[in-house]
Design an enzyme around this catalytic site. Structure first.
Site, PDB file in Angstrom:
ATOM      1  N   GLY A 104       9.932   4.382   1.253  1.00 55.55           N
ATOM      2  CA  GLY A 104       9.399   3.520   2.309  1.00 55.55           C
ATOM      3  C   GLY A 104       9.663   2.064   2.010  1.00 55.55           C
ATOM      4  O   GLY A 104       9.859   1.670   0.857  1.00 55.55           O
ATOM      5  N   GLU A 105       9.688   1.265   3.080  1.00 62.29           N
ATOM      6  CA  GLU A 105       9.948  -0.165   2.919  1.00 62.29           C
ATOM      7  C   GLU A 105       9.312  -0.906   4.080  1.00 62.29           C
ATOM      8  O   GLU A 105       9.333  -0.438   5.219  1.00 62.29           O
ATOM      9  CB  GLU A 105      11.461  -0.418   2.892  1.00 62.29           C
ATOM     10  CG  GLU A 105      11.841  -1.804   2.446  1.00 62.29           C
ATOM     11  CD  GLU A 105      13.317  -1.914   2.082  1.00 62.29           C
ATOM     12  OE1 GLU A 105      13.723  -2.994   1.619  1.00 62.29           O
ATOM     13  OE2 GLU A 105      14.065  -0.927   2.264  1.00 62.29           O
ATOM     14  N   GLY A 106       8.710  -2.045   3.782  1.00 58.35           N
ATOM     15  CA  GLY A 106       8.082  -2.832   4.836  1.00 58.35           C
ATOM     16  C   GLY A 106       7.914  -4.267   4.401  1.00 58.35           C
ATOM     17  O   GLY A 106       8.509  -4.703   3.407  1.00 58.35           O
ATOM     18  N   GLY A 107       7.086  -5.021   5.143  1.00 62.64           N
ATOM     19  CA  GLY A 107       6.877  -6.422   4.827  1.00 62.64           C
ATOM     20  C   GLY A 107       6.232  -6.624   3.467  1.00 62.64           C
ATOM     21  O   GLY A 107       6.376  -7.672   2.846  1.00 62.64           O
ATOM     22  N   PHE A 108       5.533  -5.593   2.974  1.00 64.08           N
ATOM     23  CA  PHE A 108       4.839  -5.693   1.691  1.00 64.08           C
ATOM     24  C   PHE A 108       5.786  -5.518   0.515  1.00 64.08           C
ATOM     25  O   PHE A 108       5.497  -5.925  -0.601  1.00 64.08           O
ATOM     26  CB  PHE A 108       3.749  -4.616   1.616  1.00 64.08           C
ATOM     27  CG  PHE A 108       4.258  -3.244   1.934  1.00 64.08           C
ATOM     28  CD1 PHE A 108       4.975  -2.519   1.007  1.00 64.08           C
ATOM     29  CD2 PHE A 108       4.053  -2.689   3.193  1.00 64.08           C
ATOM     30  CE1 PHE A 108       5.469  -1.267   1.315  1.00 64.08           C
ATOM     31  CE2 PHE A 108       4.527  -1.429   3.498  1.00 64.08           C
ATOM     32  CZ  PHE A 108       5.242  -0.714   2.557  1.00 64.08           C
ATOM     33  N   GLY A 109       6.923  -4.839   0.721  1.00 64.96           N
ATOM     34  CA  GLY A 109       7.812  -4.503  -0.380  1.00 64.96           C
ATOM     35  C   GLY A 109       8.320  -3.071  -0.231  1.00 64.96           C
ATOM     36  O   GLY A 109       8.469  -2.581   0.886  1.00 64.96           O
ATOM     37  N   ARG A 110       8.550  -2.421  -1.360  1.00 65.11           N
ATOM     38  CA  ARG A 110       9.141  -1.075  -1.327  1.00 65.11           C
ATOM     39  C   ARG A 110       8.237  -0.052  -1.988  1.00 65.11           C
ATOM     40  O   ARG A 110       7.503  -0.363  -2.922  1.00 65.11           O
ATOM     41  CB  ARG A 110      10.496  -1.100  -2.050  1.00 65.11           C
ATOM     42  CG  ARG A 110      11.514  -1.961  -1.335  1.00 65.11           C
ATOM     43  CD  ARG A 110      12.818  -2.017  -2.089  1.00 65.11           C
ATOM     44  NE  ARG A 110      13.845  -2.710  -1.311  1.00 65.11           N
ATOM     45  CZ  ARG A 110      15.081  -2.941  -1.726  1.00 65.11           C
ATOM     46  NH1 ARG A 110      15.455  -2.531  -2.931  1.00 65.11           N
ATOM     47  NH2 ARG A 110      15.939  -3.560  -0.952  1.00 65.11           N
ATOM     48  N   LYS A 167       4.100   1.477  -5.081  1.00 63.46           N
ATOM     49  CA  LYS A 167       4.370   0.388  -4.132  1.00 63.46           C
ATOM     50  C   LYS A 167       4.552  -0.923  -4.894  1.00 63.46           C
ATOM     51  O   LYS A 167       3.604  -1.447  -5.467  1.00 63.46           O
ATOM     52  CB  LYS A 167       3.237   0.266  -3.106  1.00 63.46           C
ATOM     53  CG  LYS A 167       3.474  -0.842  -2.080  1.00 63.46           C
ATOM     54  CD  LYS A 167       2.632  -0.656  -0.822  1.00 63.46           C
ATOM     55  CE  LYS A 167       1.225  -1.113  -0.980  1.00 63.46           C
ATOM     56  NZ  LYS A 167       0.488  -1.137   0.316  1.00 63.46           N
ATOM     57  N   ASP A 213      -6.051  -2.919  10.052  1.00 63.76           N
ATOM     58  CA  ASP A 213      -4.619  -2.632  10.196  1.00 63.76           C
ATOM     59  C   ASP A 213      -4.414  -1.142  10.483  1.00 63.76           C
ATOM     60  O   ASP A 213      -3.564  -0.499   9.882  1.00 63.76           O
ATOM     61  CB  ASP A 213      -3.861  -3.051   8.936  1.00 63.76           C
ATOM     62  CG  ASP A 213      -2.375  -3.292   9.206  1.00 63.76           C
ATOM     63  OD1 ASP A 213      -1.994  -3.448  10.384  1.00 63.76           O
ATOM     64  OD2 ASP A 213      -1.595  -3.341   8.237  1.00 63.76           O
TER      65      ASP A 213
END
Length: 374
Positions: free
Chosen positions: A86-92, A108, A206
Site C-alpha cells: 500500500g501507498e498513500g500520503g502517509f508513506g508506504r 507502515k 477519517d
C-alpha cells in the site's frame, strides 16, 4: 423514507442494546487525555514526550513493542518493493514477517517529508496502545529511531474495503449483500467503541473505505488513527479544529466551520455505507456531471421508493432482500442529514445494522427466491 429507520429499532433490540452497554467490560481510557497536550509541543520536544508518556502510563497500559529499524529491515527484506502492499500520503506499507513472534505484520513507514508528521505518529501510537476492540486494528509496535517513524500493525489478509468495493480488479468476486452488511456493522461497532466507551470520547475523523481493513473472514477493523481527535469535554458541544480528512467524506458543518463532534463521524459513516450499497465512489469524475457526487445524486432518489432499486450496486445482480435494501438506504439517509443534531447516534446505527446483518426480517430477493441466512 426516514421513518423506515425506526422499523429496524424494535423495543426488544433497544433493551438488548441498553443491557449490553450496561454490562460491557469497561476499560479505563482516561490516559487518552494526555494526547491533548501534543498540539502544545514543539517538534523538537515531541519525541521526548512520547517516551515520557509511555513510561508514565505504565507497562500495563502499553501493549505495543518498540522495534529497531534493523528489526523492521529484516522483517521486510530491507523494505523490498516486492513486499509493498500500500501507498498513500502517509508513506508506504510493506508486508513483513516478525521471526521473534512468528507473525505476519503490516509495516507502515511514514514519509519524513510527507503530511503526516510527528503529531500524527504520536497520536496513532498512544491511541492504539490505549484503545482495544475487535473492530480496531491491533498495533503490534513502532519504531521512532532517529528520523524514522514506523508503525507495525497486525496483517489484514483481505486488504481494505476499498480494494473489494471500489478498486475491484477482474480477479476479485464482488462482495455479496450479507458480507457488506457484516462489514458495515463491524465498522460501526468500532466507531461506537470510540464514541461511547473511550474516555474522553474519540472522534475518528477519517472514516473511509480505504481505512477499513478486512481479515480472512471479512471482519472489519478501523485503521489509521493519525487524524483522530479527543471529543468535547466539560459540557462543550464540539471541538474546534482545522479541517482535515478526505474530500467528500467530511460532514458539512465540519467542512464549513471546523466544528467537530461524534456526529461528524456518523455522517462519514453514512457516506461509506452508501458507497457499500451502491458500489459508487463518493466522488467519481469519470461519471456524467450529475452523477459525479454520490450524495447529490442520491438525495432525490431517497425520496422515491420506486427508485430505490436504481441505487443498488449492479454487481449484486439483484441478489439482495428488497426490504433490507429499503432499510439500509434509510440508515444511510439518516446518517447523511445536513443538520448534525438530526443524525442518529452511532449506537442506534449499530442496533439497526445488527438487525439487518443477522438476516432477520428477510424479504424475498428481487429475483423472487427466498434468500438463505448467512
Amino acid at each position: 423514507m426516514l421513518s423506515c429507520f425506526s422499523c429496524c429499532m424494535s423495543e426488544e433490540k433497544l433493551q438488548q442494546q441498553s443491557l449490553k452497554k450496561s454490562t460491557r467490560e469497561y476499560k479505563d481510557t482516561k490516559p487518552l487525555a494526555s494526547i491533548a497536550n501534543l498540539s502544545l509541543k514543539t517538534d523538537s520536544s515531541r519525541r521526548r514526550y512520547l517516551a515520557d508518556e509511555i513510561e508514565k502510563l505504565g507497562k500495563n497500559n502499553i501493549s505495543a513493542d518498540i522495534f529497531t529499524f534493523h528489526d523492521l529491515s529484516i522483517a521486510t527484506q530491507d523494505f523490498n518493493p516486492e513486499t509493498l502492499i500500500g501507498e498513500g500520503g502517509f508513506g508506504r506499507v510493506y508486508k513483513g514477517h516478525l521471526e521473534s513472534k512468528n507473525i505476519d505484520v503490516a509495516v507502515k513507514q511514514l514519509d519524513r517529508n510527507g503530511f503526516q508528521g510527528n503529531r500524527e505518529f504520536l497520536v496513532e501510537v498512544l491511541m492504539l496502545s490505549l484503545l482495544h476492540h475487535p473492530n480496531l486494528v491491533n498495533l503490534v509496535g513502532y519504531c521512532a529511531e532517529g528520523e524514522q517513524r514506523i508503525l507495525v500493525y497486525e496483517y489484514m489478509a483481505k486488504g481494505s474495503l476499498e480494494d473489494h468495493l471500489l478498486n475491484k480488479g477482474p480477479d476479485k468476486t464482488p462482495l455479496d449483500w450479507d458480507t457488506r452488511m457484516k462489514i458495515a456493522e463491524g465498522a460501526a461497532r468500532g466507531l461506537e467503541y470510540l464514541h461511547e466507551t473511550a474516555n474522553p470520547p474519540v472522534i475518528y475523523r477519517d472514516f473511509k473505505a480505504s481505512n477499513i481493513l478486512l481479515d480472512d473472514n471479512f471482519n472489519p477493523k478501523l485503521s489509521d488513527f493519525g487524524l483522530a481527535k479527543l471529543g468535547p469535554t466539560g459540557g462543550k458541544p464540539y471541538v474546534s479544529t482545522r479541517v482535515m480528512g478526505t474530500y467528500g467524506y467530511c460532514a458539512p458543518e465540519y467542512a464549513s466551520t471546523g466544528q467537530l463532534t461524534t456526529k461528524s463521524d456518523v455522517y462519514s459513516f453514512g457516506v461509506v455505507f452508501l458507497e457499500m450499497i451502491t458500489g459508487r465512489r463518493v466522488i467519481d469524475n469519470s461519471k456524467p456531471s450529475e452523477e459525479q457526487n454520490l450524495i447529490e445524486w442520491a438525495q432525490p432518489l431517497f425520496k422515491d421508493k420506486k427508485k430505490f432499486h436504481v441505487m443498488a450496486d449492479p454487481l449484486l445482480q439483484g441478489n439482495y432482500p428488497e426490504k433490507g435494501l429499503y432499510q439500509a438506504l434509510a440508515i444511510a439517509a439518516m446518517c447523511l442529514q445536513e443538520e448534525a443534531d438530526t443524525r442518529p447516534l452511532i449506537t442506534d446505527v449499530v442496533t439497526a445494522l445488527e438487525f439487518l446483518s443477522v438476516g432477520k426480517n428477510r424479504d424475498e430477493v428481487a429475483g423472487g427466491e427466498e434468500e438463505n441466512d448467512a
